[in-house]
Structures are given as C-alpha cells and as structure tokens.
Design an enzyme around this catalytic site. Sequence first.
Site, short mmCIF file in Angstrom:
data_model
loop_
_atom_site.label_atom_id
_atom_site.label_comp_id
_atom_site.label_asym_id
_atom_site.label_seq_id
_atom_site.Cartn_x
_atom_site.Cartn_y
_atom_site.Cartn_z
N PRO A 95 -21.83 -13.11 -12.86
CA PRO A 95 -20.94 -12.85 -12.08
C PRO A 95 -20.38 -11.07 -11.59
CG PRO A 95 -20.80 -13.31 -14.27
CD PRO A 95 -22.46 -13.33 -13.50
N GLY A 96 -19.42 -10.78 -11.12
CA GLY A 96 -19.26 -8.96 -10.58
C GLY A 96 -18.35 -9.60 -10.92
N ARG A 97 -17.30 -9.90 -9.56
CA ARG A 97 -15.97 -9.96 -9.78
C ARG A 97 -15.04 -9.79 -10.75
NH1 ARG A 97 -13.02 -9.63 -4.75
NH2 ARG A 97 -14.85 -10.42 -4.07
N CYS A 112 -7.06 8.31 10.82
CA CYS A 112 -7.21 8.59 11.86
C CYS A 112 -7.48 7.02 11.96
CB CYS A 112 -7.76 9.24 12.28
SG CYS A 112 -7.15 11.22 11.52
N GLU A 113 -6.78 6.44 12.17
CA GLU A 113 -7.01 4.91 12.30
C GLU A 113 -6.05 4.55 11.95
OE1 GLU A 113 -10.43 2.29 11.77
OE2 GLU A 113 -11.95 4.31 11.40
N ARG A 124 -11.09 -2.98 1.35
CA ARG A 124 -10.83 -4.32 1.21
C ARG A 124 -9.65 -4.98 1.53
NH1 ARG A 124 -9.55 -7.02 -3.14
NH2 ARG A 124 -10.89 -8.88 -2.85
N GLY A 153 -19.69 -15.77 -7.47
CA GLY A 153 -18.91 -15.45 -7.24
C GLY A 153 -16.65 -16.25 -7.53
N TYR A 192 -11.35 -7.14 4.84
CA TYR A 192 -11.11 -8.46 4.04
C TYR A 192 -9.55 -8.62 4.66
CZ TYR A 192 -15.39 -7.72 1.44
OH TYR A 192 -16.38 -7.14 0.86
#
Length: 429
Positions: free
Chosen positions: A283-285, A353-354, A321, A243, A325
């Site tokens: 840990p990832g990010r 198409c959004e 992302r 995190g 978010y």
Amino acid sequence: MHHFAYRNGSLFAEEVALSRIAAEVGTPVYVYSSATIERHYRLYEAAMKSAAPAGKAHVFYAMKANGNLGVLKTLAALGAGADTVSEGEIRKALAAGFPPEKIVFSGVGKSESELRFAIQAGIYQVNIETERELDLLSRIGAELGKRQEAVFRVNPDIGAGGHAKITTGSSENKFGVSFEEVGRLYARAANMSGVRIMGLALHIGSQIRETASFEAAYTKMVALVGSLRGEGHRVDRLDLGGGLGIPYEMPKDFDHGPELIDAYAAMVGRVTRGLDVELGFEPGRMIVGNAGVLLTRVLHLNPRPTKQFLVVDAAMNDLVRPAMYEAYHEIWPVTEADADAATVAYDVVGPICESGDTFTSGRVLPTLKPDDLIAFMTAGAYGASMSSTYNQRLLVAEVLVKGAEYAVTRPRQSYEELLGTDRAPPWLA
Ligand SMILES: *Cc1c(COP(=O)(O)O)cnc(C)c1O
C-alpha cells in the site's frame, strides 16, 4: 480519519498551527501528520494479518507515494517493509532504516546495475516483470554467488483505478508476464542458479475504491497458484500489490473510518482461505494520502469578466495531480470562515506559465484575499514525491508534525542548489 482540524478557528496539524509552520518555514510547504500515518499503518497491518492464512502477512510500504525521510523513518519504526521501484528508492529505504530483508524491488524497467545493487544489498524479493529480467537477474546472481529470491509479477488482465494513467493490471498495460507464460518461466527458472522463485505478485492499479476488481484479480491468482502447484512448482508467496483508494472529497465532519480496509481484508480472507501462502501487500496512497496537506499562500486575485482567478504560491511543479490526472483536492482555508461568510467561485491557479497550472475551476470557497493561507487536503501521496523544479522553481519544503512538535524533514531547496547542478559545455564556459 486524519489529524488536521480547526481549533478556535485555525487549522492545525495535530497540535501545531499551520499558520505557525507557514510563518516559520514559508510556503508552499507540505505538512505531514505522524499520528495519521501511524494510525493508517497499524490499521492496515492488523487487518491484513487477521485476513492472511495463518496470519502470515507482510506489509511493504510503496515509497513512491511519499519518500520523505521523516515519513519513511516513521514507517520503518513501526516495522513496515518497503516496496521500491528504483535503485534510488532502495538506497533511500536503507538510509531510512528499513532492513534489506524487508525490501521488495518492483518495476517494469529495472536496469542491470540496479539489479546488481539490489542483490548485493541482500533485499527480500525482486518482482520479475519479463523473461529477459529473469535471465538477467539469474546471471547477475550467479556472478555474485547469490541466489536472489524473486516472484513473477503476473498481469491478471483486470485493470482498475481512478484514472487511465494509473491503471496497471490490464493486458493493454506494460506491466507483468501473462498467465499463459508463468508456468514455462517457472520451469526455466528451476534450472537457474542465480534466482529462486518464491511465488507470484500482482498490482492492478491505484485509487481503486471498491473491492470487486481486486477480488476478480485475486481469484484468478489463487487459481493460478493451484495450477502451478499441480505442475510441481513451489508457490510460497503471494504479493497482492497496493492500490486501495481513499476519499478525496472530505466534508469537515467526515470520519475516515477504516471501512474500505475492513471490506478489503474480509475479501482477501475469503479468497485466500486455506491457501498455504504468505501474503504480501504494497500500500502507498492508503497509508500516506490523507496524512499530508500542501500549504500555500494566496498571491493575487485576478478578476475577469466570467471568472475569478485565485493565484497561489504553489504550482503544478509542487502538486501535479490535478494537472496530470484531473485529480480533486479539497481546499480548506487555514483561518476558518464563518458559517455565513460570503463565497466566491474561484479558479485556483499557480504561477507557472501554462494554462494547465490549474488546481481547480469554479471552486466555491469563502472570500479570500492576498496573503491568506489555504491547504490542499489529502496531498500526502503522489504530491511532493512527484514535484519538480519546472520553471526553475525551488523544490518544495516538507515538514513532519508529531504532537506539539514539528521538524523540517526536507528544507526548501536553495537557489545555489538549484543552479549548482548544471554545467556549461566547455566550448561556452
Ligand atoms: C504504485 C505501486 C504501488 C502502490 O500503489 P498505491 O495505489 O499507492 O497503493 C504498489 N505496488 C506497485 C508495484 C506499484 O507500482
């Protein structure tokens, strides 16, 4: 710090020009830097080992952040463990060379077959999230004649994180057992033959850029360890989750120093001092976030009365992302602009198409034209791993750079692969 920098006006990943990768592999493409991954992992591991009581710390890389085989092999070679959240991730971790005794299985909804697979594989630890999962795990373990080591993931009722969708530690969230329940579950588990409870785990959220919320949660955990031991339970392991956040705003001269890692490690050391436990980290990010960029090419300019749209060949299916978010990514042109170059406020959008397929609005960038290359910086975490084929777009390619070399570690999907997985129903075949 990271290893993406301009050389003679051209953006490089280590010693490889991004323009070369774009020409040879095509765009959009994720490009990862081995040196950056290695640097972050080493710094992080060293800091946690120095913080942990008696130096006992294990780092399990949270592979959902980036599950590219090249990235995984790079980390496995450094001695990292893997934090997994599905059978697919366990299988991929094993295929990448992580030994089973360095694999943790987390996640709020593990199925019976996934637990069976994990036990048979001989993994290090299952992080149990519910009482039903405890029962299931023990039953399967007993059936297989194994006693699976596990910890209880507790919910410290302290949520934190860069966005509501990535906050996990509040009692409002779906994760973990409550503090009040742990003692009772420990007592029940003591009589179970298929599981051995080794301690506790928590994970409060993602992209947390201060240490106070971690400290509040960890302080509660340490108190819980004391009270459980007081009741006669064994608590040998404390898995403190992942995190730790990273800066996404990145001026070109910014030095990504390890300050936050150091402040976090100092806090962990203070809170756990004298406690006889082995610490785990997930840990990832922090490890892969700024070790990757998404390289994309400008397709069109679409000027409107009040806006200037810049349409690029990457879309929300490649990097979700911003749409999901409201995440911010720096955008660097691959050819460096002169300091006095004219600028334009662009809405950078993809071809999907959004209207949600917008990477950023009103971003002031040097003037760009079709065929120019730009890089979305800090896209190494939760970028490719969250990509999809929405709009029947091919899954994005991935490249790993090491010094002057690069390798395509996931080729762009082919149309045969994309279309070949579907089956017509017999009545329409
Ligand atoms: C997602 C996750 C992590 C990694 O989070 P980062 O913010 O990428 O460090 C660690 N542990 C668990 C249980 C997770 O779900």
